[in-house]
Every structure is written in C-alpha cells, then in structure tokens.
Design a protein around this motif. Structure first.
Motif, mmCIF file in Angstrom:
data_model
loop_
_atom_site.group_PDB
_atom_site.id
_atom_site.type_symbol
_atom_site.label_atom_id
_atom_site.label_comp_id
_atom_site.label_asym_id
_atom_site.label_seq_id
_atom_site.Cartn_x
_atom_site.Cartn_y
_atom_site.Cartn_z
ATOM 1 N N ARG A 126 10.525 9.319 24.779
ATOM 2 C CA ARG A 126 10.111 8.058 25.396
ATOM 3 C C ARG A 126 8.960 7.409 24.641
ATOM 4 O O ARG A 126 8.753 6.194 24.738
ATOM 5 N N ASP A 127 8.188 8.222 23.927
ATOM 6 C CA ASP A 127 7.016 7.678 23.232
ATOM 7 C C ASP A 127 7.237 7.545 21.727
ATOM 8 O O ASP A 127 6.275 7.495 20.963
ATOM 9 N N LEU A 128 8.502 7.462 21.296
ATOM 10 C CA LEU A 128 8.786 7.375 19.861
ATOM 11 C C LEU A 128 8.086 6.179 19.217
ATOM 12 O O LEU A 128 7.510 6.299 18.126
ATOM 13 N N ASP A 129 8.118 5.023 19.870
ATOM 14 C CA ASP A 129 7.458 3.838 19.313
ATOM 15 C C ASP A 129 5.964 4.093 19.115
ATOM 16 O O ASP A 129 5.381 3.676 18.100
ATOM 17 N N ASP A 130 5.348 4.773 20.074
ATOM 18 C CA ASP A 130 3.919 5.075 19.972
ATOM 19 C C ASP A 130 3.638 6.051 18.832
ATOM 20 O O ASP A 130 2.605 5.958 18.160
ATOM 21 N N VAL A 131 4.555 7.004 18.625
ATOM 22 C CA VAL A 131 4.397 7.962 17.524
ATOM 23 C C VAL A 131 4.450 7.243 16.187
ATOM 24 O O VAL A 131 3.626 7.484 15.294
ATOM 25 N N VAL A 132 5.419 6.337 16.029
ATOM 26 C CA VAL A 132 5.522 5.558 14.785
ATOM 27 C C VAL A 132 4.238 4.769 14.564
ATOM 28 O O VAL A 132 3.681 4.742 13.452
ATOM 29 N N ALA A 133 3.738 4.136 15.617
ATOM 30 C CA ALA A 133 2.510 3.342 15.498
ATOM 31 C C ALA A 133 1.317 4.224 15.146
ATOM 32 O O ALA A 133 0.448 3.833 14.360
ATOM 33 N N ALA A 134 1.264 5.444 15.712
ATOM 34 C CA ALA A 134 0.147 6.345 15.429
ATOM 35 C C ALA A 134 0.175 6.831 13.984
ATOM 36 O O ALA A 134 -0.871 7.007 13.355
ATOM 37 N N ILE A 135 1.363 7.041 13.444
ATOM 38 C CA ILE A 135 1.482 7.407 12.026
ATOM 39 C C ILE A 135 1.018 6.257 11.151
ATOM 40 O O ILE A 135 0.390 6.468 10.108
ATOM 41 N N ASP A 136 1.329 5.039 11.589
ATOM 42 C CA ASP A 136 0.971 3.787 10.918
ATOM 43 C C ASP A 136 1.902 3.506 9.735
ATOM 44 O O ASP A 136 1.656 3.929 8.600
ATOM 45 N N PRO A 137 3.005 2.778 9.993
ATOM 46 C CA PRO A 137 3.980 2.489 8.934
ATOM 47 C C PRO A 137 3.477 1.562 7.840
ATOM 48 O O PRO A 137 4.167 1.366 6.841
ATOM 49 N N ASP A 138 2.276 1.000 8.005
ATOM 50 C CA ASP A 138 1.685 0.228 6.911
ATOM 51 C C ASP A 138 0.934 1.122 5.930
ATOM 52 O O ASP A 138 0.520 0.674 4.850
ATOM 53 N N LYS A 139 0.750 2.391 6.315
ATOM 54 C CA LYS A 139 0.078 3.344 5.434
ATOM 55 C C LYS A 139 1.001 4.455 4.947
ATOM 56 O O LYS A 139 0.717 5.107 3.944
ATOM 57 N N HIS A 140 2.097 4.702 5.683
ATOM 58 C CA HIS A 140 2.981 5.812 5.353
ATOM 59 C C HIS A 140 4.446 5.378 5.425
ATOM 60 O O HIS A 140 4.800 4.514 6.227
ATOM 61 N N TYR A 162 0.836 -1.204 0.000
ATOM 62 C CA TYR A 162 0.000 0.000 0.000
ATOM 63 C C TYR A 162 0.873 1.256 0.000
ATOM 64 O O TYR A 162 0.611 2.213 -0.739
ATOM 65 N N VAL A 163 1.915 1.252 0.831
ATOM 66 C CA VAL A 163 2.836 2.391 0.885
ATOM 67 C C VAL A 163 3.555 2.561 -0.445
ATOM 68 O O VAL A 163 3.679 3.680 -0.974
ATOM 69 N N ALA A 164 4.028 1.454 -1.008
ATOM 70 C CA ALA A 164 4.741 1.508 -2.280
ATOM 71 C C ALA A 164 3.861 2.074 -3.383
ATOM 72 O O ALA A 164 4.323 2.856 -4.227
#
Length: 371
Positions: free
Chosen positions: A120-134, A30-32
């Motif tokens: 401290r919340d970097l992992d949560d930020v990545v998840a909120a962006i959603d790396p399967d969409k962006h 999807y990202v590609a």
C-alpha cells in the motif's frame, strides 16, 4: 542487478541503449551522471552495488523456488505458532539509506520483496528513495501490472520493471509459480510495461537440465525478439529450494548457458557487462536490505554483514569487502557453486526461525581479510 543487469557485447552501446541514456539524461541528469560514473568508480577500486530493498515480504504468490520464503511472517507464524514482532524499517530509514547511498555515489535501487505491487505504501517508498537521485527498478511477478498501473509507476519516477517469466509454456510457468493464470498476467504485464515507456527486464530461474531443452531455447528467442534482456538466476540451495536439491544446476548447464549468451539477449549475474568483470557480485555488485535493516551480500546468502540501525552503510560495505568469502574476485558463484561455503551456510541456517542470521552468527570478524 544488475546499468542494472543489461548485457552488452564488447561493452559497445547499441543505438537503442544510447537513446535510452539520452532520454534519462534529459529527464534526470543527476541520475544519468551517477550511472555513467560507475565504471570509473570500479576502475578506482571503489564499489557500486545495486541496492535491493525488501521493505515488505507480502506476496500474492507462494513460489516453489522463493529465496525469501523464510523471511516471511507466514513462515514464522507456522514455525513459532505466534506472530513475532520485529522492528521494521520505516520511511525515515529509507530516506537515510538513500542519502548514504548517494554520498557513496551509488545509483541503483531495486524494490523487491515479496511482491511490491501489493504494498500500500509503494508510492511512498519510491518517493523516499528519491527517483531524482537514484535509478529505481521494481521487481514484480506481473499479476497486478496492467496498463494503468504501469503508467502510474512511470509517473512517480520508476524507470524499469523486472518481470518474472519462468517458462514460455503456460502450464509450466503457472505450476512453478503455484498460481494458475500467472502466465497470462505476466504476458499482459510485458505489453503494459513496454506501452508505458518503461524499461523492461525479464528474469527466470534456471533449474537443472533446463538449458538443454527446446522450451528454454524458445524462451531465449522470445526475449530477444521482444528486444529485452533475459536475466537468468541459478536455482540455489536456499529458501524454498532447500527442499529441492534436484533444482540446482550443474557445470554442463552453466556451460550451455554461456554459449547461449553469445547468440541471445541472455545473461546471468556472472556475465561481464559494460566493461565490468566482477565475477561473483557479492557486495561488489549487489546487496540486499531486509525489512528489518539487515544487509546481506546477495539475495541468496542468509548471513547479514550488518544492520543499518547499528552501523552506517559505508561501514557495512567495508566490512563485506574485508570478508575473504565476499571481497576478493572469484569466477564462481559463492552460494551456487562453492561446496565448502554451501555446507557452512546450510548447517548454520538449518532450523533458524529468523533470517538472515545477524552478523556474528553467520559471518563474523574472524572471517576478515585483515586483523
């Protein structure tokens, strides 16, 4: 910024780039697909800016050239003698921004700051962006990026690391970053990024006279031999550089850099890439979302075009494209080369204790291309 700032000669994909794209397509189809659609969007007159997300301004450095210095709490406390409470964006806000961006076909997020690796919340930020969409990029000074951290970033969906390297000479880099040992750490981070299978981009701040030096040429050679791009950002009269007008490059520097682009893997935000010739990339190629939800049209312009807590992303982008400073194609860098705008920007931000200036105080409806 810028896909995310990489330059390709004559828009021809290299074998290495094709391999990267095939790998991304297999892992995240999807990202590609969204990345592949960017050029078609632009040909239809649509825009596809990279979204720089400044969730936090915490940083373990205090760099001479930092454009975000006057967004940081340490500056506010020094000026106001008290800590100012400002409503910060939260994970729900980031998830909503991701949703809105996805609906517009936007595909690229850069997590920046500050220094993301102290969050401290970097992992949560990545998840909120959603790396399967962006396509998610992390911008870092490299201090905390070792093999373990690089492998972890890869495991949570980060695709690319952008590392700051301001000189190939250790002492110069450390002095510019005001951090002894930072050169050794970023060199370690370069190897860790490559070892983890993450894409890598080096970034450097160009100051007046630097393109003429042998040391800068060696930096260009280093990046090219490593097989990575060197993204060159001009020093601009904003942030900490407001106190260093001698850093701002001149036309001769820019002309020399354009010649170096033909020989080395070096480019700027003005360099045509993947068939796109945006010129100045305000709104069209990049936006910044601050920790309070303000959107600025580039990392160096301290005027907001709207706040996500008040308006939707599409409304704010449309407003930016209607602005005569930001929307039309221009071959020069607005905040780096336009003396009229620089004067307006400097006068309006002088003495400001809360940046960016909200919409109406910097940019206004009176700037619109349409009534």
């Amino acid at each position: 910024m810028m896909t995310e700032h990489e330059k390709l000669s004559d828009s021809v994909l290299t074998a290495a780039e094709l391999e990267k794209r095939d790998g991304l397509r297999a892992r995240k189809p999807y990202v590609a697909e969204k990345l592949a659609n960017i050029l078609a969007m632009e040909e239809r007159g649509e825009i596809s800016p990279i979204i720089r997300l400044e969730k936090s301004y915490l940083c373990n450095f205090q760099c001479t050239h930092c454009s975000a210095e006057y967004y940081m709490d340490r500056h506010l406390e020094k000026v106001l003698h008290v800590k100012e409470d400002r409503e910060q964006i939260n994970m729900d806000d980031i998830r909503d921004l991701s949703r809105q961006a996805d609906e517009l076909g936007l595909a690229r997020f850069v997590i920046t700051g500050g220094e993301p690796l102290v969050m401290r919340d970097l992992d949560d930020v990545v998840a909120a962006i959603d790396p399967d969409k962006h396509y998610v990029i992390v911008d870092s000074n490299g201090w905390f990026l070792d093999d373990k951290k690089a492998q972890h970033l890869k495991s949570i969906g980060v695709e690319k690391i952008q590392l700051s390297l301001d000189s190939i000479v250790e002492e110069e880099h450390d002095d510019f970053r005001n951090k002894k040992g930072s050169y050794k750490r970023v060199m370690r981070a370069i190897d860790a990024t490559i070892n983890a299978g993450l894409n890598l981009l080096l970034s450097t701040v160009l100051i007046k006279g630097q393109p003429k030096t042998q040391k800068f040429l060696e930096l260009c050679k280093f990046a090219t031999e490593k097989g990575v791009g060197l993204y060159v950002s001009y020093a601009k009269p904003t942030g900490s550089c407001t106190d260093h007008p001698e850093f701002v490059i001149d036309k001769e520097d820019a002309d020399i850099l354009r010649k170096l682009e033909k020989e080395y893997s070096v480019f700027t935000h003005m360099t045509p890439s993947y068939g796109s010739h945006k010129g100045c990339i305000t709104v069209k190629g990049i936006i910044t979302v601050t920790s309070t939800g303000e959107i600025t049209p580039c990392p160096y312009i301290d005027f907001s075009i709207g706040n996500l807590k008040q308006n939707g992303l599409k409304t704010i982008l449309d407003r930016g494209m209607k602005n005569p400073w930001l929307g039309p194609h221009r071959p020069d860098c607005l905040i780096g080369e336009d003396p009229k705008f620089i004067k307006i920007h400097t006068e309006k931000t002088a003495g400001a204790t809360h940046l960016p200036l909200p919409y109406g105080e910097g940019f206004t409806d009176h700037d619109s291309l349409v009534d």
